[in-house]
Design an enzyme around this catalytic site. Structure first.
Site, PDB file in Angstrom:
ATOM      1  N   LEU A  38       0.768  -1.379  -0.061  1.00  0.00           N
ATOM      2  CA  LEU A  38       0.034   0.009   0.168  1.00  0.00           C
ATOM      3  C   LEU A  38       0.874   1.161   0.165  1.00  0.00           C
ATOM      4  O   LEU A  38       2.066   1.229   0.232  1.00  0.00           O
ATOM      5  CB  LEU A  38      -0.869   0.115   1.177  1.00  0.00           C
ATOM      6  CG  LEU A  38      -2.099  -0.983   1.417  1.00  0.00           C
ATOM      7  CD1 LEU A  38      -2.586  -1.049   2.758  1.00  0.00           C
ATOM      8  CD2 LEU A  38      -3.008  -0.607   0.105  1.00  0.00           C
ATOM      9  N   SER A  39       0.207   2.259  -0.251  1.00  0.00           N
ATOM     10  CA  SER A  39       0.947   3.702  -0.283  1.00  0.00           C
ATOM     11  C   SER A  39       1.414   3.855   1.045  1.00  0.00           C
ATOM     12  O   SER A  39       0.403   3.755   2.120  1.00  0.00           O
ATOM     13  CB  SER A  39      -0.029   4.663  -0.824  1.00  0.00           C
ATOM     14  OG  SER A  39       0.646   6.005  -0.682  1.00  0.00           O
ATOM     15  N   SER A  44       9.499   2.879  -0.609  1.00  0.00           N
ATOM     16  CA  SER A  44      10.488   3.543  -1.164  1.00  0.00           C
ATOM     17  C   SER A  44      11.609   3.389  -0.215  1.00  0.00           C
ATOM     18  O   SER A  44      12.847   3.458  -0.423  1.00  0.00           O
ATOM     19  CB  SER A  44      10.111   4.924  -1.272  1.00  0.00           C
ATOM     20  OG  SER A  44       8.897   4.862  -2.350  1.00  0.00           O
ATOM     21  N   ASP A  67       6.353   6.403  -8.060  1.00  0.00           N
ATOM     22  CA  ASP A  67       6.252   7.903  -8.142  1.00  0.00           C
ATOM     23  C   ASP A  67       7.251   8.293  -9.100  1.00  0.00           C
ATOM     24  O   ASP A  67       6.858   9.332  -9.991  1.00  0.00           O
ATOM     25  CB  ASP A  67       6.611   8.228  -6.789  1.00  0.00           C
ATOM     26  CG  ASP A  67       5.046   8.749  -5.904  1.00  0.00           C
ATOM     27  OD1 ASP A  67       4.222   8.984  -6.842  1.00  0.00           O
ATOM     28  OD2 ASP A  67       5.279   8.931  -4.943  1.00  0.00           O
ATOM     29  N   ILE A 110       3.388   0.146  -6.098  1.00  0.00           N
ATOM     30  CA  ILE A 110       2.044  -0.481  -5.355  1.00  0.00           C
ATOM     31  C   ILE A 110       1.851  -1.623  -5.913  1.00  0.00           C
ATOM     32  O   ILE A 110       1.620  -2.686  -5.352  1.00  0.00           O
ATOM     33  CB  ILE A 110       0.908   0.565  -5.249  1.00  0.00           C
ATOM     34  CG1 ILE A 110       1.166   1.824  -4.344  1.00  0.00           C
ATOM     35  CG2 ILE A 110      -0.414  -0.185  -4.760  1.00  0.00           C
ATOM     36  CD1 ILE A 110      -0.037   2.715  -4.571  1.00  0.00           C
ATOM     37  N   SER A 111       1.912  -1.883  -7.444  1.00  0.00           N
ATOM     38  CA  SER A 111       1.538  -2.933  -7.966  1.00  0.00           C
ATOM     39  C   SER A 111       0.310  -3.768  -7.442  1.00  0.00           C
ATOM     40  O   SER A 111       0.519  -4.921  -6.697  1.00  0.00           O
ATOM     41  CB  SER A 111       2.573  -3.593  -8.308  1.00  0.00           C
ATOM     42  OG  SER A 111       3.666  -3.803  -7.247  1.00  0.00           O
ATOM     43  N   GLY A 160     -10.377   6.433  -6.575  1.00  0.00           N
ATOM     44  CA  GLY A 160      -9.579   5.036  -7.077  1.00  0.00           C
ATOM     45  C   GLY A 160      -8.544   5.159  -6.266  1.00  0.00           C
ATOM     46  O   GLY A 160      -7.218   4.715  -6.932  1.00  0.00           O
TER      47      GLY A 160
HETATM   48  N1  LIG Z   1      -5.053   6.545  -6.969  1.00  0.00           N
HETATM   49  C1  LIG Z   1      -4.000   6.383  -6.328  1.00  0.00           C
HETATM   50  N2  LIG Z   1      -3.748   5.015  -5.636  1.00  0.00           N
HETATM   51  C2  LIG Z   1      -2.571   4.992  -5.461  1.00  0.00           C
HETATM   52  N3  LIG Z   1      -1.561   5.769  -5.538  1.00  0.00           N
HETATM   53  C3  LIG Z   1      -1.461   7.067  -5.926  1.00  0.00           C
HETATM   54  C4  LIG Z   1      -3.097   7.442  -6.441  1.00  0.00           C
HETATM   55  N4  LIG Z   1      -3.057   8.724  -6.799  1.00  0.00           N
HETATM   56  C5  LIG Z   1      -1.675   9.074  -6.687  1.00  0.00           C
HETATM   57  N5  LIG Z   1      -0.867   8.030  -6.067  1.00  0.00           N
HETATM   58  C6  LIG Z   1       0.564   8.205  -5.780  1.00  0.00           C
HETATM   59  O1  LIG Z   1       1.021   7.408  -6.754  1.00  0.00           O
HETATM   60  C7  LIG Z   1       1.943   6.603  -6.302  1.00  0.00           C
HETATM   61  C8  LIG Z   1       1.606   4.849  -6.621  1.00  0.00           C
HETATM   62  O2  LIG Z   1       2.330   4.883  -7.966  1.00  0.00           O
HETATM   63  P1  LIG Z   1       2.562   3.329  -8.570  1.00  0.00           P
HETATM   64  O3  LIG Z   1       3.110   3.560 -10.143  1.00  0.00           O
HETATM   65  O4  LIG Z   1       3.543   2.841  -7.750  1.00  0.00           O
HETATM   66  O5  LIG Z   1       1.125   2.935  -8.319  1.00  0.00           O
HETATM   67  S1  LIG Z   1       0.585   1.414  -9.246  1.00  0.00           S
HETATM   68  O6  LIG Z   1       1.631   0.594  -9.017  1.00  0.00           O
HETATM   69  O7  LIG Z   1       0.364   1.695 -10.738  1.00  0.00           O
HETATM   70  O8  LIG Z   1      -0.658   1.156  -8.493  1.00  0.00           O
HETATM   71  C9  LIG Z   1       1.719   6.443  -4.755  1.00  0.00           C
HETATM   72  O9  LIG Z   1       3.063   6.558  -4.074  1.00  0.00           O
HETATM   73  P2  LIG Z   1       3.576   5.612  -2.862  1.00  0.00           P
HETATM   74  O10 LIG Z   1       2.873   6.169  -1.722  1.00  0.00           O
HETATM   75  O11 LIG Z   1       5.026   5.844  -2.748  1.00  0.00           O
HETATM   76  O12 LIG Z   1       3.016   4.042  -3.207  1.00  0.00           O
HETATM   77  C10 LIG Z   1       1.095   7.847  -4.508  1.00  0.00           C
HETATM   78  O13 LIG Z   1       2.080   8.773  -4.114  1.00  0.00           O
HETATM   79  N1  LIG Z   2      10.339   0.698   8.620  1.00  0.00           N
HETATM   80  C1  LIG Z   2       9.967   2.067   8.965  1.00  0.00           C
HETATM   81  N2  LIG Z   2       9.803   2.366  10.219  1.00  0.00           N
HETATM   82  C2  LIG Z   2       9.298   3.513  10.680  1.00  0.00           C
HETATM   83  N3  LIG Z   2       8.533   4.457   9.653  1.00  0.00           N
HETATM   84  C3  LIG Z   2       8.841   4.262   8.302  1.00  0.00           C
HETATM   85  C4  LIG Z   2       9.385   2.783   8.008  1.00  0.00           C
HETATM   86  N4  LIG Z   2       9.428   2.805   6.618  1.00  0.00           N
HETATM   87  C5  LIG Z   2       8.869   3.812   6.192  1.00  0.00           C
HETATM   88  N5  LIG Z   2       8.511   4.648   7.187  1.00  0.00           N
HETATM   89  C6  LIG Z   2       7.803   6.180   6.999  1.00  0.00           C
HETATM   90  O1  LIG Z   2       6.487   5.800   6.501  1.00  0.00           O
HETATM   91  C7  LIG Z   2       6.258   6.834   5.609  1.00  0.00           C
HETATM   92  C8  LIG Z   2       6.053   6.287   4.309  1.00  0.00           C
HETATM   93  O2  LIG Z   2       7.142   5.395   4.026  1.00  0.00           O
HETATM   94  P1  LIG Z   2       7.494   5.167   2.335  1.00  0.00           P
HETATM   95  O3  LIG Z   2       8.701   4.569   1.922  1.00  0.00           O
HETATM   96  O4  LIG Z   2       7.516   6.734   1.498  1.00  0.00           O
HETATM   97  O5  LIG Z   2       6.036   4.463   1.689  1.00  0.00           O
HETATM   98  P2  LIG Z   2       5.800   3.952   0.654  1.00  0.00           P
HETATM   99  O6  LIG Z   2       6.880   4.335  -0.736  1.00  0.00           O
HETATM  100  O7  LIG Z   2       5.317   2.342   0.555  1.00  0.00           O
HETATM  101  O8  LIG Z   2       4.522   5.051  -0.065  1.00  0.00           O
HETATM  102  C9  LIG Z   2       7.601   7.649   5.670  1.00  0.00           C
HETATM  103  O9  LIG Z   2       7.246   8.999   6.263  1.00  0.00           O
HETATM  104  C10 LIG Z   2       8.686   6.898   6.307  1.00  0.00           C
HETATM  105  O10 LIG Z   2       9.383   7.454   6.851  1.00  0.00           O
END
Ligand SMILES: Nc1ncnc2c1ncn2[C@@H]1O[C@H](COP(=O)(O)OS(=O)(=O)O)[C@@H](OP(=O)(O)O)[C@H]1O
Ligand SMILES: Nc1ncnc2c1ncn2[C@@H]1O[C@H](COP(=O)(O)OP(=O)(O)O)[C@@H](O)[C@H]1O
Length: 208
Positions: A38-39, A44, A67, A110-111, A160
């Site tokens: 999940l996001s 990352s 991203d 996220i995939s 979405g």
């Molecule tokens: N609708 C929606 N759903 C999920 N995420 C969203 C959406 N809109 C924007 N974002 C931002 O886009 C990042 C995810 O991009 P991805 O390419 O990893 O997504 S996917 O694999 O195609 O589902 C995701 O980054 P991460 O938080 O690092 O996962 C979000 O910042």
């Molecule tokens: N192992 C961890 N322990 C504590 N906080 C974390 C950890 N991994 C990520 N975080 C925090 O969670 C938030 C989201 O992390 P991020 O790596 O950007 O997630 P994603 O790429 O899945 O969206 C950031 O603020 C990051 O600092």
């Protein structure tokens, strides 16, 4: 219907230097570490920590982050299911090239759909696709809300959004599952260590 865009009459060009030779040069084996979740689950963060750890051991890696790729290669794609599928397909193809180059390619997306991840797995020899599932509860991801996107999704300002009104399909047979331990998420460096240990044990970090 036009067939101008179809790839016909194409041939495979062999190259003089192959993967085995590149791997020998680098003393490592090319593979794809595919981080899904999940996001806000920490994809990352783990990708960065893993890349740093590998670098400090003299191992060449490269991060493909969802991203970031959406700023360039995938800037034409949104978040509709078919766009996500194409996003993952493209990144799978690029990751395959990096693995062929001999690198440890770390894909962090996220995939959300199982069939798309499995299609990427099928592009590579099975053992070379290492699926890492960030199995964090959505409550934790939402409480982190580093980008404020969950708040927008809950307010209906993003439609979405994965985990809210778009599905996340958990892996059924991933190589590595990352979970909280006693309600606490282990530190990124600990999680990176877990992946490095896996790569070491499977022989990716040296060529005999
Ligand atoms: N609708 C929606 N759903 C999920 N995420 C969203 C959406 N809109 C924007 N974002 C931002 O886009 C990042 C995810 O991009 P991805 O390419 O990893 O997504 S996917 O694999 O195609 O589902 C995701 O980054 P991460 O938080 O690092 O996962 C979000 O910042
Ligand atoms: N192992 C961890 N322990 C504590 N906080 C974390 C950890 N991994 C990520 N975080 C925090 O969670 C938030 C989201 O992390 P991020 O790596 O950007 O997630 P994603 O790429 O899945 O969206 C950031 O603020 C990051 O600092």
């Amino acid at each position: 219907m036009s067939t101008l865009n179809n790839s016909t009459n194409i041939f495979w060009q062999e190259y003089p230097v192959g993967k085995a030779e590149r791997q020998k040069l680098l003393n490592q084996k090319g593979c794809v570490v595919w981080i899904t979740g999940l996001s806000g689950s920490g994809k990352s963060t783990l990708a960065c920590s893993l890349s740093r750890e590998l670098h400090s051991r003299g191992k060449l890696s490269y991060i493909l982050d969802g991203d970031n790729l959406r700023h360039g290669l995938n800037k034409d794609l949104g978040f509709k299911p078919e766009d996500r599928t194409e996003n993952i397909r493209r990144v799978g193809e690029v990751a395959k090239l990096f693995a062929d180059a001999g690198l440890i390619c770390i894909a962090s997306l996220i995939s959300p759909y199982r069939k798309d991840r499995d299609a990427c797995r099928a592009m590579l020899p099975d053992a070379n696709f290492i699926e890492v599932f960030m199995n964090m509860p959505i409550e934790l991801c939402e409480s982190r809300d580093a980008k404020g996107l969950y708040k927008l999704a809950r307010a209906g300002k993003i439609k979405g959004f994965t985990g809210i009104d778009d599905p996340y399909e958990q892996p059924l047979n991933c190589e590595i599952e990352i979970q909280q331990s006693n309600g606490v998420c282990p530190k990124p460096v600990v999680l990176a260590g877990q992946v490095v240990t896996y790569l070491e044990e499977k022989g990716f970090l040296q060529v005999k």
